[in-house]
Design an enzyme around this catalytic site. Structure first.
Site, PDB file in Angstrom:
ATOM      1  N   GLU A 168       0.695  -1.304   0.021  1.00 22.59           N
ATOM      2  CA  GLU A 168      -0.073   0.158   0.416  1.00 22.59           C
ATOM      3  C   GLU A 168       0.606   1.425   0.196  1.00 22.59           C
ATOM      4  O   GLU A 168       0.575   2.142   0.596  1.00 22.59           O
ATOM      5  CB  GLU A 168      -0.840  -0.001   1.279  1.00 22.59           C
ATOM      6  CG  GLU A 168      -1.769  -1.103   1.535  1.00 22.59           C
ATOM      7  CD  GLU A 168      -2.898  -1.755   2.225  1.00 22.59           C
ATOM      8  OE1 GLU A 168      -2.956  -0.160   3.474  1.00 22.59           O
ATOM      9  OE2 GLU A 168      -3.549  -1.366   2.254  1.00 22.59           O
ATOM     10  N   GLU A 366      -4.899  -8.962   0.439  1.00 24.32           N
ATOM     11  CA  GLU A 366      -5.668  -8.969   2.261  1.00 24.32           C
ATOM     12  C   GLU A 366      -7.153  -8.047   1.665  1.00 24.32           C
ATOM     13  O   GLU A 366      -7.299  -7.952   0.735  1.00 24.32           O
ATOM     14  CB  GLU A 366      -5.028  -7.736   3.095  1.00 24.32           C
ATOM     15  CG  GLU A 366      -3.751  -7.375   3.434  1.00 24.32           C
ATOM     16  CD  GLU A 366      -3.158  -6.307   3.718  1.00 24.32           C
ATOM     17  OE1 GLU A 366      -4.209  -5.208   4.591  1.00 24.32           O
ATOM     18  OE2 GLU A 366      -2.173  -5.918   4.072  1.00 24.32           O
TER      19      GLU A 366
HETATM   20  C1  BG6 Z   1      -4.355  -2.515   5.715  1.00 21.37           C
HETATM   21  C2  BG6 Z   1      -3.235  -2.566   6.483  1.00 21.37           C
HETATM   22  O1  BG6 Z   1      -4.522  -1.606   4.976  1.00 21.37           O
HETATM   23  O2  BG6 Z   1      -5.427  -2.382   7.145  1.00 21.37           O
HETATM   24  C3  BG6 Z   1      -2.402  -3.009   7.704  1.00 21.37           C
HETATM   25  O3  BG6 Z   1      -2.627  -3.393   5.438  1.00 21.37           O
HETATM   26  C4  BG6 Z   1      -3.675  -2.622   8.606  1.00 21.37           C
HETATM   27  O4  BG6 Z   1      -1.795  -2.836   8.058  1.00 21.37           O
HETATM   28  C5  BG6 Z   1      -5.190  -3.110   8.429  1.00 21.37           C
HETATM   29  O5  BG6 Z   1      -3.549  -3.216   9.951  1.00 21.37           O
HETATM   30  C6  BG6 Z   1      -6.354  -2.831   9.003  1.00 21.37           C
HETATM   31  O6  BG6 Z   1      -6.379  -1.567   9.643  1.00 21.37           O
HETATM   32  P1  BG6 Z   1      -7.293  -0.917  11.022  1.00 21.37           P
HETATM   33  O7  BG6 Z   1      -7.433   1.110  11.310  1.00 21.37           O
HETATM   34  O8  BG6 Z   1      -8.765  -1.180  10.886  1.00 21.37           O
HETATM   35  O9  BG6 Z   1      -6.346  -1.641  12.092  1.00 21.37           O
END
Ligand code: BG6
Length: 461
Positions: A168, A366
């Site tokens: 990202e 992801e």
């Molecule tokens: C993703 C990232 O976009 O979101 C991760 O790559 C991150 O590093 C994940 O932990 C979740 O984010 P959040 O803000 O819901 O904890």
């Protein structure tokens, strides 16, 4: 029972994590400080419940038993990241021997268990020493990054056959230099563009180094693509969506896959006097070093509409000069995290890659559902996360449809493996297949972890 949805042979099933979110630090490990350690020391109050990066899920100490959990949850592949500041504490120069032993052992153990490591080189974690000289605002840091990448390929390229240069890359740009949720928390559009440009150049330089070594593997980049939908078919709404798409998707997708920045982006940045300086040689490096494959992180779509009011021409330049966010009535929400749930988005982005990006090989790197206060779903010691299983099934059904229609998707990784620390949100939102009890440090497979194992074994559901 036969599957309703069966995925292609050798499909990657697994999850992603990152070094700064999972490793933690122990004394004597030789790790240098990253941006997160440096920022936490300055402003601990910015982190949820004051929990910082030193308290992450202890993978550095417990990776041997953690890797057993990968098997128990059906992984045939896993995306960890290497911490630049663990491997090269100052960001350039001396390499930390403890880190070499650690990463080598992790990758070898994964492979011995039948779990292919797909390794990412950078997950928002600039070494602190380099952040102090401007991070990716500084052209020299691009070369330090390329050297770091080369060191990783030389050390581990004999056993790691798939690499990602960045996770990202747009996030540190927008979060650090526009919207103020990552260090250095500035509002500086010109710096944002420079950091974005040098990050892309760094990715291309790493690919160049990888190819020079002639290792027989593949290298790509992980992008968070947000399919962008206009409020209506009105021309101004459509144009607003097109411009949002240029900023938040094409800005990295085009140079990564096609080797060139979108014309519209260049025109807009020049018009607002924020176009970074560049050289013909740099553009040639970007042109010649495109990715072999793509990782795509998908959580939620972006909905936009034409601006309600004229922008103030004196204000700092933000992409929102060209659009407003559209809060669509009736959208389905994840009430535990506050993000929209839109499974069809995964189909739309798959078809976009098929039709507009040469049907390049790609994977979901992801996808996941964060839940605050997940303890409330524990019954008999196990998190009963049926909501997460439903989320995954709905997304997988659309992904399956896109694959049937010819999209070259080779895998599906969820975020994440064990509940982990997440930047300023610390442990607020839980995403894991495995629950982590912060008090006892006990790890317990959630209902979704057992479900995931079955899906992986059956190569579908
Ligand atoms: C993703 C990232 O976009 O979101 C991760 O790559 C991150 O590093 C994940 O932990 C979740 O984010 P959040 O803000 O819901 O904890």
């Amino acid at each position: 029972m036969a599957n309703t949805y069966t995925f292609p042979q050798n499909f990657y099933w697994g999850s992603a994590t990152s070094a700064p979110q999972s490793e933690g630090t122990i004394s004597g490990d030789g790790k240098g400080k990253s941006l997160w350690d440096g920022w936490f020391a300055l402003e601990p109050g910015k982190f949820h419940n004051g929990i910082g990066p030193n308290k992450t899920s202890t993978f550095y100490e417990n990776y041997r038993t953690d890797i057993d959990f990968l098997k128990k949850t059906g992984h045939n592949s896993f995306r960890p990241s290497i911490s630049w500041s663990r491997l090269i504490p100052k960001g350039y120069g001396e390499v930390n021997p403890e880190a070499i032993i650690f990463y080598r052992d992790v990758f070898e153990r994964l492979i011995a268990q039948g779990v292919e490591p797909i390794v990412n080189l950078y997950h928002f974690d600039m070494p602190w020493c380099l952040q102090e000289i401007g991070g990716f605002e500084n052209r020299q840091v691009v070369e330090y990054y390329a050297q770091y990448a080369k060191t990783c390929f030389e050390l581990f390229g004999d056993i790691v056959k798939r690499w990602f240069t960045f996770n990202e890359p747009i996030v540190p740009v927008e979060a650090g230099y526009l919207y103020q949720f990552h260090y250095p928390n500035r509002v500086d559009p010109k710096a944002a563009c420079r950091v974005g440009y040098y990050t892309q150049l760094a990715s291309s330089r790493a690919i160049e180094e990888y190819r020079k070594l002639g290792q027989n593997g593949k290298i790509g980049i992980v992008l968070n693509l947000t399919p962008t939908y206009a409020r209506s078919s009105n021309r101004a709404d459509i144009q607003a969506a097109e411009i949002a798409d240029v900023f938040f998707n094409k800005a990295f997708l085009d140079p990564a896959v096609k080797g060139v920045f979108p014309d519209e982006l260049v025109k807009i940045l020049a018009k607002h006097n924020v176009l970074p300086e560049y050289t013909a040689d740099e553009l040639a490096v970007i042109k010649e070093n495109t990715v072999d494959f793509l990782g795509v992180n998908y959580y939620q779509p972006r909905r936009v509409k034409a601006r309600e009011n004229l922008p103030n021409p004196e204000a700092p330049f933000f992409p929102e000069y060209y659009f407003d966010t559209y809060d669509m009535p009736g959208k389905v929400m994840n009430p535990h995290r506050g993000w929209e749930i839109y499974p069809k988005g995964i189909y739309d982005l798959a078809i976009n890659i098929r039709d507009n990006y040469g049907n390049i090989e790609w994977m979901i790197s992801e996808n996941g559902m964060g839940v605050e206060g997940e303890e409330k779903f524990i019954v008999d010691g196990v998190v009963q996360d049926d909501y997460r299983i439903e989320f995954y099934e709905n997304h997988l059904a659309y992904l399956h449809q896109a694959i049937e229609e010819g999209s070259f998707c080779i895998g599906y990784h969820v975020w994440t493996f064990i509940d982990c620390w997440s930047w300023t949100n610390a442990y607020k939102n839980r995403y894991g297949l495995v629950a982590l009890d912060l008090k006892t440090q006990q790890k317990t497979i959630k209902k979704s972890g057992h479900w995931f194992k079955k899906v992986s074994e059956q190569n579908g559901f």
